[in-house]
Motif scaffolding. Structure first.
Motif, PDB file in Angstrom:
ATOM      1  N   LYS A  37       0.838  -1.206   0.000  1.00 32.00           N
ATOM      2  CA  LYS A  37       0.000   0.000   0.000  1.00 32.00           C
ATOM      3  C   LYS A  37       0.871   1.254   0.000  1.00 32.00           C
ATOM      4  O   LYS A  37       0.595   2.212  -0.728  1.00 32.00           O
ATOM      5  N   GLU A  64      -9.255  -3.883  13.849  1.00 29.21           N
ATOM      6  CA  GLU A  64     -10.193  -3.546  12.768  1.00 29.21           C
ATOM      7  C   GLU A  64     -11.542  -4.209  13.041  1.00 29.21           C
ATOM      8  O   GLU A  64     -11.854  -5.258  12.519  1.00 29.21           O
ATOM      9  N   SER A 114      -8.961  -1.958   2.605  1.00 36.18           N
ATOM     10  CA  SER A 114      -9.279  -2.481   1.284  1.00 36.18           C
ATOM     11  C   SER A 114      -9.349  -3.992   1.322  1.00 36.18           C
ATOM     12  O   SER A 114      -8.944  -4.619   2.299  1.00 36.18           O
ATOM     13  N   TYR A 171       0.904 -15.467   0.921  1.00 40.44           N
ATOM     14  CA  TYR A 171      -0.130 -15.234  -0.090  1.00 40.44           C
ATOM     15  C   TYR A 171      -0.297 -16.366  -1.098  1.00 40.44           C
ATOM     16  O   TYR A 171      -1.433 -16.662  -1.504  1.00 40.44           O
ATOM     17  N   PHE A 187       1.244  -6.899  -5.075  1.00 38.51           N
ATOM     18  CA  PHE A 187       1.275  -7.527  -3.750  1.00 38.51           C
ATOM     19  C   PHE A 187      -0.057  -8.243  -3.499  1.00 38.51           C
ATOM     20  O   PHE A 187      -0.974  -8.186  -4.320  1.00 38.51           O
ATOM     21  N   TYR A 231      -3.273 -10.223  -3.261  1.00 50.12           N
ATOM     22  CA  TYR A 231      -4.028 -11.096  -4.169  1.00 50.12           C
ATOM     23  C   TYR A 231      -3.885 -10.691  -5.642  1.00 50.12           C
ATOM     24  O   TYR A 231      -4.622 -11.208  -6.489  1.00 50.12           O
ATOM     25  N   ASP A 232      -2.965  -9.790  -5.972  1.00 45.66           N
ATOM     26  CA  ASP A 232      -2.837  -9.308  -7.359  1.00 45.66           C
ATOM     27  C   ASP A 232      -2.749 -10.440  -8.389  1.00 45.66           C
ATOM     28  O   ASP A 232      -3.340 -10.331  -9.471  1.00 45.66           O
ATOM     29  N   LYS A 234      -1.929  -0.647 -13.519  1.00 45.03           N
ATOM     30  CA  LYS A 234      -2.671  -1.007 -12.300  1.00 45.03           C
ATOM     31  C   LYS A 234      -3.276   0.255 -11.678  1.00 45.03           C
ATOM     32  O   LYS A 234      -4.446   0.277 -11.324  1.00 45.03           O
ATOM     33  N   HIS A 267      -8.776  -0.016  -7.635  1.00 42.02           N
ATOM     34  CA  HIS A 267      -9.578   0.537  -6.553  1.00 42.02           C
ATOM     35  C   HIS A 267      -8.802   1.631  -5.817  1.00 42.02           C
ATOM     36  O   HIS A 267      -9.317   2.694  -5.534  1.00 42.02           O
ATOM     37  N   ARG A 268      -7.513   1.398  -5.567  1.00 40.44           N
ATOM     38  CA  ARG A 268      -6.707   2.374  -4.810  1.00 40.44           C
ATOM     39  C   ARG A 268      -6.399   3.604  -5.661  1.00 40.44           C
ATOM     40  O   ARG A 268      -6.436   4.731  -5.174  1.00 40.44           O
TER      41      ARG A 268
HETATM   42  P1  IMP Z   1      -6.201  -4.096   5.363  1.00 36.78           P
HETATM   43  O1  IMP Z   1      -4.848  -3.727   5.858  1.00 36.78           O
HETATM   44  O2  IMP Z   1      -7.096  -4.704   6.383  1.00 36.78           O
HETATM   45  O3  IMP Z   1      -6.844  -2.990   4.581  1.00 36.78           O
HETATM   46  O4  IMP Z   1      -5.912  -5.298   4.357  1.00 36.78           O
HETATM   47  C1  IMP Z   1      -6.024  -5.161   2.996  1.00 36.78           C
HETATM   48  C2  IMP Z   1      -5.712  -6.510   2.350  1.00 36.78           C
HETATM   49  O5  IMP Z   1      -6.474  -6.629   1.159  1.00 36.78           O
HETATM   50  C3  IMP Z   1      -4.250  -6.590   1.894  1.00 36.78           C
HETATM   51  O6  IMP Z   1      -3.418  -7.089   2.893  1.00 36.78           O
HETATM   52  C4  IMP Z   1      -4.380  -7.539   0.714  1.00 36.78           C
HETATM   53  O7  IMP Z   1      -4.516  -8.847   1.158  1.00 36.78           O
HETATM   54  C5  IMP Z   1      -5.697  -7.131   0.095  1.00 36.78           C
HETATM   55  N1  IMP Z   1      -5.520  -6.050  -0.879  1.00 36.78           N
HETATM   56  C6  IMP Z   1      -5.930  -4.762  -0.778  1.00 36.78           C
HETATM   57  N2  IMP Z   1      -5.571  -4.072  -1.867  1.00 36.78           N
HETATM   58  C7  IMP Z   1      -4.922  -4.923  -2.662  1.00 36.78           C
HETATM   59  C8  IMP Z   1      -4.289  -4.770  -3.922  1.00 36.78           C
HETATM   60  O8  IMP Z   1      -4.230  -3.693  -4.526  1.00 36.78           O
HETATM   61  N3  IMP Z   1      -3.726  -5.892  -4.416  1.00 36.78           N
HETATM   62  C9  IMP Z   1      -3.754  -7.102  -3.788  1.00 36.78           C
HETATM   63  N4  IMP Z   1      -4.296  -7.284  -2.600  1.00 36.78           N
HETATM   64  C10 IMP Z   1      -4.880  -6.193  -2.022  1.00 36.78           C
END
Ligand code: IMP
Length: 199
Positions: A12, A41, A70, A95, A152, A154-155, A175, A180-181
């Motif tokens: 991220k 969370e 996310s 992963y 990173f 699940y990409d 990307k 989404h980001r």
């Molecule tokens: P959070 O820290 O609880 O928001 O965890 C988000 C998790 O969603 C990440 O650790 C990934 O497993 C997955 N994730 C979110 N955004 C992406 C992305 O852009 N690519 C791949 N996995 C993502």
């Protein structure tokens, strides 16, 4: 303008830097400020969890803070792993193992039955009670196999709808254009400029 990114997720952080710096927004990590904040969370929604993180890091740092929550939502799995994407099959599980589990759960599903989306909620805290929120998503499918070496999480198993390629097979620029980001960060920039009266 300088923001604390309320995340220590290197994937991220890299995308925050890559997308926000050309827009004139500098991002600092908790590590750069010597901060270690544990946030549970517990909200049950992406937006709620992003707010919990943004407020906790704002309280700890006193500086404008941007948090991202996310995850990957798979229709055939009732929206899972969703807000539990990082915790799916255990936080420390590698992963490739998490992704293989998802591919196994999706066995026998074809076409539209594999529909999924990535969602990104951003909450920015500018001051006490002064918050902005942007939520965006990216539509696609769960791929048939683990594919691609970029990115990173699940990409490698998420096939983006417009390009027909896995996120991990796209260039950084591709990307960010579809993700989404990328969408959420660009929306947040517009909200910030409106709020701060800049262009
Ligand atoms: P959070 O820290 O609880 O928001 O965890 C988000 C998790 O969603 C990440 O650790 C990934 O497993 C997955 N994730 C979110 N955004 C992406 C992305 O852009 N690519 C791949 N996995 C993502």
């Amino acid at each position: 303008m300088k923001f604390l990114a309320a995340t220590s997720n290197p994937g991220k952080l890299k995308e925050f830097h890559r997308i926000l710096e050309p827009l004139g927004i500098q991002v600092l990590s908790p590590k750069e400020l010597g901060l270690a904040v544990e946030v549970e969370e517990t909200a049950g929604t992406f937006e709620g969890n992003a707010r919990l993180k943004a407020e906790a890091y704002f309280s700890a740092s006193g500086m404008p803070t941007l948090a991202d929550d996310s995850g990957l939502c798979i229709d055939a799995l009732g929206g899972a792993p969703g807000v539990y994407s990082a915790r799916f099959e255990g936080e420390d599980t590698p992963y490739p193992v998490k992704m293989q589990k998802i591919l196994d759960l999706m066995q026998g599903k074809t076409g539209e039955e594999r529909s999924a989306r990535f969602v990104c909620a951003l909450v920015c805290v500018l001051g006490p009670g002064r918050e902005l929120c942007a939520v965006e998503s990216c539509e696609g499918y769960v791929g048939e196999k683990i594919e691609g070496a970029h990115g990173f999480g699940y990409d490698p198993i998420f096939v983006e709808k417009e390009t027909g390629k896995s996120f991990a097979s796209l260039s950084d620029e591709e990307k960010d254009r579809h993700s989404h980001r990328g969408k959420s960060l660009r929306k947040m920039q517009r909200l910030l400029w409106e709020e701060l009266g800049q262009r």
